[in-house]
Scaffold this active site. Structure first.
Site, PDB file in Angstrom:
ATOM      1  N   ASN A 207      48.210  29.786  46.145  1.00 16.41           N
ATOM      2  CA  ASN A 207      49.058  30.978  46.117  1.00 16.41           C
ATOM      3  C   ASN A 207      49.338  31.570  47.498  1.00 16.41           C
ATOM      4  OD1 ASN A 207      46.367  31.742  46.243  1.00 16.41           O
ATOM      5  ND2 ASN A 207      46.657  33.594  45.030  1.00 16.41           N
ATOM      6  N   GLU A 307      35.426  33.778  46.976  1.00 12.88           N
ATOM      7  CA  GLU A 307      36.375  34.788  46.514  1.00 12.88           C
ATOM      8  C   GLU A 307      36.983  34.237  45.241  1.00 12.88           C
ATOM      9  OE1 GLU A 307      39.935  36.034  45.565  1.00 12.88           O
ATOM     10  OE2 GLU A 307      40.478  35.337  47.565  1.00 12.88           O
ATOM     11  N   CYS A 341      45.361  37.130  43.474  1.00  5.92           N
ATOM     12  CA  CYS A 341      44.092  37.533  42.864  1.00  5.92           C
ATOM     13  C   CYS A 341      43.876  39.036  42.896  1.00  5.92           C
ATOM     14  CB  CYS A 341      42.930  36.831  43.562  1.00  5.92           C
ATOM     15  SG  CYS A 341      42.938  37.048  45.351  1.00  5.92           S
ATOM     16  N   GLU A 516      35.728  38.390  53.840  1.00  5.13           N
ATOM     17  CA  GLU A 516      36.639  37.740  54.775  1.00  5.13           C
ATOM     18  C   GLU A 516      37.447  38.805  55.502  1.00  5.13           C
ATOM     19  OE1 GLU A 516      37.202  33.459  52.523  1.00  5.13           O
ATOM     20  OE2 GLU A 516      38.809  34.947  52.348  1.00  5.13           O
TER      21      GLU A 516
END
Length: 540
Positions: A207, A307, A341, A516
């Site tokens: 994505n 993640e 997400c 991150e």
């Protein structure tokens, strides 16, 4: 072969030798990139390949993995398709775990020297890489749109977002500070230093083909690590192009390796998790796959950062201007056609403004233009594949079955393309529908009604995952109170956009662990070592 028409004259040393694909006209005018290619001796223009006669192939497009700085072809391949048209973009090597072993070996060898570079040297390399990425923004954005389907303007934004991590971690590299500690033993002195973890396995989704890679790899390089990147098989060419730019930037061979596979996903994933030379795995993807990789990594006790999936609540309290709330909801829910997400998956709106919110949201969504992301005026592209469309359709049907009312959309856009689904708004959504528990990952906004703060917090937290969440309120006390009670790693207050290179990105519960971006991102790629000195100095 004749020079492509409609382009400016190249310097002789970097003249294209074939009809090109990746934006020759744009790059003819970029002297900095041309001069870097000339200095690096990387002036070859490769084989002809045409995609919808829109562009033609240049240095960045490679139908090969990248191992130890070189193109790594294979006799086995898989096809990559444009989700908007189903036209084939190209082919990529379908590597086995045995071939991946060569990439790990290259990264392991490179680490022995790269770890000795200074943070300032690594910072310079990252900034060089960043400059090249931005000079190639048009080409990379076109590549992203072809592979992923998102509109070209959104793809350009992703390239800039991806480059921001290179810039950020270039600044963080020299700031991986240690400490001086006063031990309990008189006469002793202690310090801590931070050292790179080692070879890192990087597994990224489709994505955000560019940003998911640079958010991880920039931190790894800043720390002094080397990487083996496994991009999603739907979007491998962007990753390969980034690796080619890394080489032009002067990043040493073996530091950035890209492996591609489709038929051997399971064994390649297991190889990255079980090989003792790899000391860390960073993964972005589904919770189910994350659990599998975590189990496989246990045999070698790797450092991990995951993640994983989300199911973001978007809560609108009655003191919020409805128009502002709708604008934030649209940017949050429908970016990437809902395929991120951190997209709002469940919209909770207070009963006193519910009708007004639903009507205004439907009005804005009805103005979207869906289509091929390369076409002018398109605001939303296709979903990534047929399974994604099937899931969106199943979620909409389930919501309607339980009393939901479709205000706009609610069906496939087959007249546009196989993987298109009209952006959808559903009101009167009930808590028992699948969307309440499952991440849709598509352009569906299900709007739930709530009456009290306590009720909506309970509904928002009643899921296994905890990645992103959103709160719309003009009451500062409520903003803090609700944000602190939400069981999520990230909370956006009065905004639908929370991703930034300077802020920590990550979740809790089944959404994973580790962060991150931000000052915390580099820590995921460092080990802390304490050094104690005895019999030094005067007694305390």
């Amino acid at each position: 072969m004749a020079r492509p028409t409609g382009t400016k004259q190249f310097p002789r040393a970097i003249t294209p030798q074939t009809t090109s694909w990746w934006g020759v006209a744009a790059h003819n005018q970029k002297v900095p990139l041309a001069s870097r290619m000339l200095r690096s001796g990387q002036c070859q223009w490769l084989s002809t390949i045409n995609v919808k006669d829109k562009l033609s192939a240049r240095y960045l497009f490679r139908e090969a993995a990248i191992i130890n700085g070189k193109d790594y072809p294979s006799t086995m391949h898989f096809q990559v398709y444009d989700p908007a048209t189903q036209a084939q973009i190209g082919i990529c090597p379908d590597l086995t775990s045995r071939q991946v072993d060569e990439a790990i070996a290259a990264a392991y060898t490179a680490f022995n020297s790269f770890r000795r570079t200074t943070p300032f040297e690594r910072a310079k390399l990252l900034r060089e890489w960043r400059d090249l990425v931005m000079e190639s923004q048009e080409d990379l954005a076109t590549m992203i749109t072809l592979e992923n389907g998102k509109p070209i303007a959104e793809a350009k934004g992703e390239v800039a977002y991806a480059a921001s991590f290179m810039d950020w971690f270039a600044g963080e590299a020299p700031r991986a500070y240690g400490d001086v500690i006063a031990p309990s033993v008189a006469g002793n002195r202690a310090i801590t230093i931070k050292q790179p973890v080692g070879v890192c396995g990087i597994i990224t989704p489709w994505n955000f083909p560019a940003a998911m890679i640079t958010r991880k790899v920039s931190a790894a390089i800043a720390a002094g690590c080397t990487v083996v990147i496994k991009p999603d098989c739907e979007t491998p060419f962007t990753a390969i192009a980034l690796a080619k730019l890394a080489k032009i930037a002067g990043i040493p061979d073996g530091v950035v390796n890209v492996i591609t596979t489709k038929s051997y996903l399971k064994e390649v994933g297991e190889k990255l998790c079980t090989d003792e030379r790899i000391k860390k795995v960073s993964f972005t993807g589904s919770t189910g796959v994350g659990k599998l990789l975590m189990g496989q990594s246990s045999s070698t006790l790797k450092k991990l950062s995951f993640e994983l999936g989300g199911n973001a609540p978007f809560i609108v309290f009655p003191d919020t201007p409805v128009a502002e709330a709708v604008t934030a909801a649209v940017s949050c829910k429908f970016r990437g056609s809902g395929q991120t997400c951190v997209c709002a998956n469940r919209l909770f709106v207070h009963e006193s403004i519910y009708d007004e919110f639903c009507d205004l949201l439907a009005e804005q969504v009805s103005g979207f233009k869906i289509g091929n992301g390369l076409e002018e005026g398109v605001t939303h592209g296709p979903l990534i594949h047929d399974r994604a469309v099937d899931k969106v359709e199943a979620h909409v049907d389930d919501a309607v079955k339980h009393g939901g009312k479709v205000l706009v959309g609610g069906k496939r856009a087959t007249e546009i393309g196989k993987y298109f689904y009209y952006p959808t708004v559903i009101r009167d959504a009930k808590p028992r529908i699948r969307i309440m528990k499952e991440e849709t990952f598509g352009p569906v906004a299900a709007v739930f009604k709530f009456t009290s703060e306590e009720e909506v917090i309970a509904l928002a937290n009643n899921v296994e995952v905890g990645l992103a969440s959103y709160v719309m309120t003009n009451d500062i006390n409520r903003a803090f109170r609700v944000a602190e009670q939400l069981e999520y790693g990230m909370v956006g207050v009065n905004t639908g956009m929370i991703s930034d290179c300077a802020t920590p990105f990550g979740g809790v519960k089944f959404s994973g662990f580790g962060r991150e971006g931000s000052k915390y991102g580099i820590e995921e790629y460092l080990n802390i070592k304490s050094i104690t000195f005895g019999k030094v100095g005067a007694l305390y």
